[in-house]
Design a protein around this motif. Structure first.
Motif, PDB file in Angstrom:
ATOM      1  N   LYS A   3      18.713  56.447  30.086  1.00 43.10           N
ATOM      2  CA  LYS A   3      19.288  57.618  30.730  1.00 43.10           C
ATOM      3  C   LYS A   3      18.204  58.428  31.430  1.00 43.10           C
ATOM      4  CE  LYS A   3      23.346  58.085  27.786  1.00 43.10           C
ATOM      5  NZ  LYS A   3      24.230  59.033  27.062  1.00 43.10           N
ATOM      6  N   HIS A  27      28.763  62.587  34.269  1.00 47.69           N
ATOM      7  CA  HIS A  27      27.657  61.685  34.607  1.00 47.69           C
ATOM      8  C   HIS A  27      26.867  61.325  33.345  1.00 47.69           C
ATOM      9  CE1 HIS A  27      28.430  62.451  38.874  1.00 47.69           C
ATOM     10  NE2 HIS A  27      28.623  63.704  38.511  1.00 47.69           N
ATOM     11  N   ASP A  29      24.968  58.967  32.622  1.00 42.37           N
ATOM     12  CA  ASP A  29      23.635  58.374  32.784  1.00 42.37           C
ATOM     13  C   ASP A  29      22.541  59.422  32.919  1.00 42.37           C
ATOM     14  OD1 ASP A  29      24.845  59.009  35.307  1.00 42.37           O
ATOM     15  OD2 ASP A  29      23.214  57.940  36.311  1.00 42.37           O
ATOM     16  N   ARG A 120      19.478  60.707  41.240  1.00 46.63           N
ATOM     17  CA  ARG A 120      19.418  59.236  41.156  1.00 46.63           C
ATOM     18  C   ARG A 120      18.531  58.666  42.262  1.00 46.63           C
ATOM     19  NH1 ARG A 120      25.346  59.758  40.333  1.00 46.63           N
ATOM     20  NH2 ARG A 120      25.735  59.668  38.090  1.00 46.63           N
TER      21      ARG A 120
END
Length: 214
Positions: A3, A27, A29, A120
């Motif tokens: 993560k 989200h 992650d 990301r």
């Protein structure tokens, strides 16, 4: 998959709570491993050694966010920095970029999707600048005196690659924009790095902003 561990630094509790709620509910992650409302509180966090990215406001009550970014780069060189601010002051943005932040988005236009896309993208090795920040960056370098002795070293396609990197586009986005392969984009960037004596995209962006290239 590991993560993405982030720290949120903002002096407004509602903003920190809103970011935590939005990320934790949509989200999985991305996890928030620390929060701080000031520079002093940030540097006292136990999670500094393990965090991947700091979401950093510029306007804090004790230490300017630019100085915090500079300190992060010295003490925690592997930590990514995403500047997150309501400011549209060109000097603040230029200083933050020159510090070497990995991205910059505006509070005024940021949505949860934009925020998580930026996080990301940065963690995949790209720089990320929101559209409004990119427009300001473009105004900064267009207003600078052109450095013709340096720009003459670049081909037209290399100049275009530099310009699109300054806009915050990834290699794939650049490839799609000018209709070449990502491998060709990487080849152009390698040539640009060699000519400037640098090793990364953010160094290239910083150099070009400082010297008015393109």
């Amino acid at each position: 998959m590991d993560k993405i561990k982030i720290i949120v630094v903002d002096d407004h509790e509602m903003i920190r709570c809103g970011i935590r709620y939005a990320i934790e509910n949509r989200h999985p992650d991305i996890i928030i491993v620390g929060e701080a409302k000031s520079g002093a509180e940030f540097f006292s966090l136990n999670s500094l050694e393990t965090a991947d990215l700091t979401l950093l406001d510029i306007a804090l009550p004790d230490i300017n966010g630019i100085k915090i970014a500079q300190q992060i780069k010295k003490q925690y060189p592997n930590m990514k920095i995403l500047a997150f601010s309501a400011t549209e002051n060109e000097n603040d943005i230029k200083e933050m970029i020159n510090t070497g932040v990995d991205g910059f988005i505006s509070k005024e236009n940021a949505t949860t999707d934009i925020l998580t896309e930026a996080i990301r993208s940065i963690m995949h090795g790209f720089n990320y600048f929101g559209k409004d920040i990119s427009d300001i960056i473009s105004r900064i370098y267009v207003a600078k005196k052109k450095s013709t002795n340096v720009t003459s070293e670049f081909s037209e396609q290399e100049k275009k690659v530099i310009e699109l990197c300054i806009e915050g586009l990834s290699a794939k986005m650049i490839a799609d924009r000018i209709n070449i392969s990502t491998r060709t984009v990487d080849w152009h960037k390698s040539n640009i790095f060699r000519k400037l004596g640098i090793n990364s995209t953010i160094e290239m962006v910083n150099y070009c902003l400082k010297n008015g290239i393109i």
